[in-house]
Design a protein around this motif. Sequence first.
Motif, mmCIF file in Angstrom:
data_model
loop_
_atom_site.group_PDB
_atom_site.id
_atom_site.type_symbol
_atom_site.label_atom_id
_atom_site.label_comp_id
_atom_site.label_asym_id
_atom_site.label_seq_id
_atom_site.Cartn_x
_atom_site.Cartn_y
_atom_site.Cartn_z
ATOM 1 N N LEU A 1 11.747 21.709 -17.090
ATOM 2 C CA LEU A 1 11.420 20.593 -16.207
ATOM 3 C C LEU A 1 11.017 19.381 -17.030
ATOM 4 N N ILE A 2 11.310 18.216 -16.509
ATOM 5 C CA ILE A 2 10.825 16.959 -17.076
ATOM 6 C C ILE A 2 9.778 16.436 -16.100
ATOM 7 N N GLY A 3 8.624 16.068 -16.627
ATOM 8 C CA GLY A 3 7.553 15.544 -15.791
ATOM 9 C C GLY A 3 7.179 14.138 -16.208
ATOM 10 N N THR A 4 6.839 13.327 -15.210
ATOM 11 C CA THR A 4 6.391 11.960 -15.457
ATOM 12 C C THR A 4 5.220 11.671 -14.540
ATOM 13 N N ILE A 5 4.214 11.024 -15.088
ATOM 14 C CA ILE A 5 3.107 10.539 -14.268
ATOM 15 C C ILE A 5 3.003 9.043 -14.509
ATOM 16 N N ARG A 6 2.993 8.294 -13.417
ATOM 17 C CA ARG A 6 2.862 6.853 -13.523
ATOM 18 C C ARG A 6 1.841 6.352 -12.526
ATOM 19 N N THR A 7 1.399 5.141 -12.714
ATOM 20 C CA THR A 7 0.474 4.509 -11.784
ATOM 21 C C THR A 7 1.030 3.146 -11.419
ATOM 22 N N VAL A 8 0.601 2.654 -10.271
ATOM 23 C CA VAL A 8 0.907 1.286 -9.884
ATOM 24 C C VAL A 8 -0.433 0.636 -9.558
ATOM 25 N N ALA A 9 -0.770 -0.378 -10.333
ATOM 26 C CA ALA A 9 -2.024 -1.099 -10.111
ATOM 27 C C ALA A 9 -1.752 -2.586 -10.304
ATOM 28 N N ASP A 10 -2.246 -3.384 -9.398
ATOM 29 C CA ASP A 10 -2.056 -4.841 -9.459
ATOM 30 C C ASP A 10 -0.582 -5.199 -9.592
ATOM 31 N N GLY A 11 0.278 -4.421 -8.905
ATOM 32 C CA GLY A 11 1.705 -4.685 -8.911
ATOM 33 C C GLY A 11 2.425 -4.259 -10.176
#
Length: 183
Positions: free
Chosen positions: A151-161
């Motif tokens: 599996l390939i995993g990614t964690i991202r966030t979106v803050a202030d656009g």
Amino acid sequence: MAASLGHAMTTRVKRQSALVLTLFAKCRSRLFQGATPLQSTRSMARFKVGDKASLRRVISESDLASYVAIIGDTNPLHTDEAYARTTKFKRRIVHGTLVNGLLSTLVGTQLPGPGTMLLTQSIKFTAPMFVGETAIVDVEIRAIHSRLITLIGTIRTVADGIDKVVLTSEMKVLASASVSKAG
């Protein structure tokens, strides 16, 4: 003295175990909030390269405090706002192992699902995650060899656009034998 020390350690372990169970009970419903569920009892024949799962999770002050209480990592970069302001990050960052734990949640509950065992994992932390940000966790099947799944995993966030990747990972997992017999 050794007997009283042993009793004290046993009592401490019991208290910590009770704390973990209490925290789990409090957080259980929040853990899967916004998750994209998949059948957890799918047969291996139904898994295919390209299958995906995702979840979203806000890491709160309470989550961070619970993690520190359980793990004991009181590094001021995570726990002391005044100290963190003196660093390049300018505020406290979430423990990388807490962030990575969200991948484990997704793999162990959705894709491939319950009974899955993590065998190997490579992790690259690409940016910090801050308390109060929403983690967007994605996994995708890249290869299947019998019960061994990459599996390939990614964690991202979106803050202030701003959309930022905070972690990328490749995992090799062993799907549960019950998953391979189901369906």
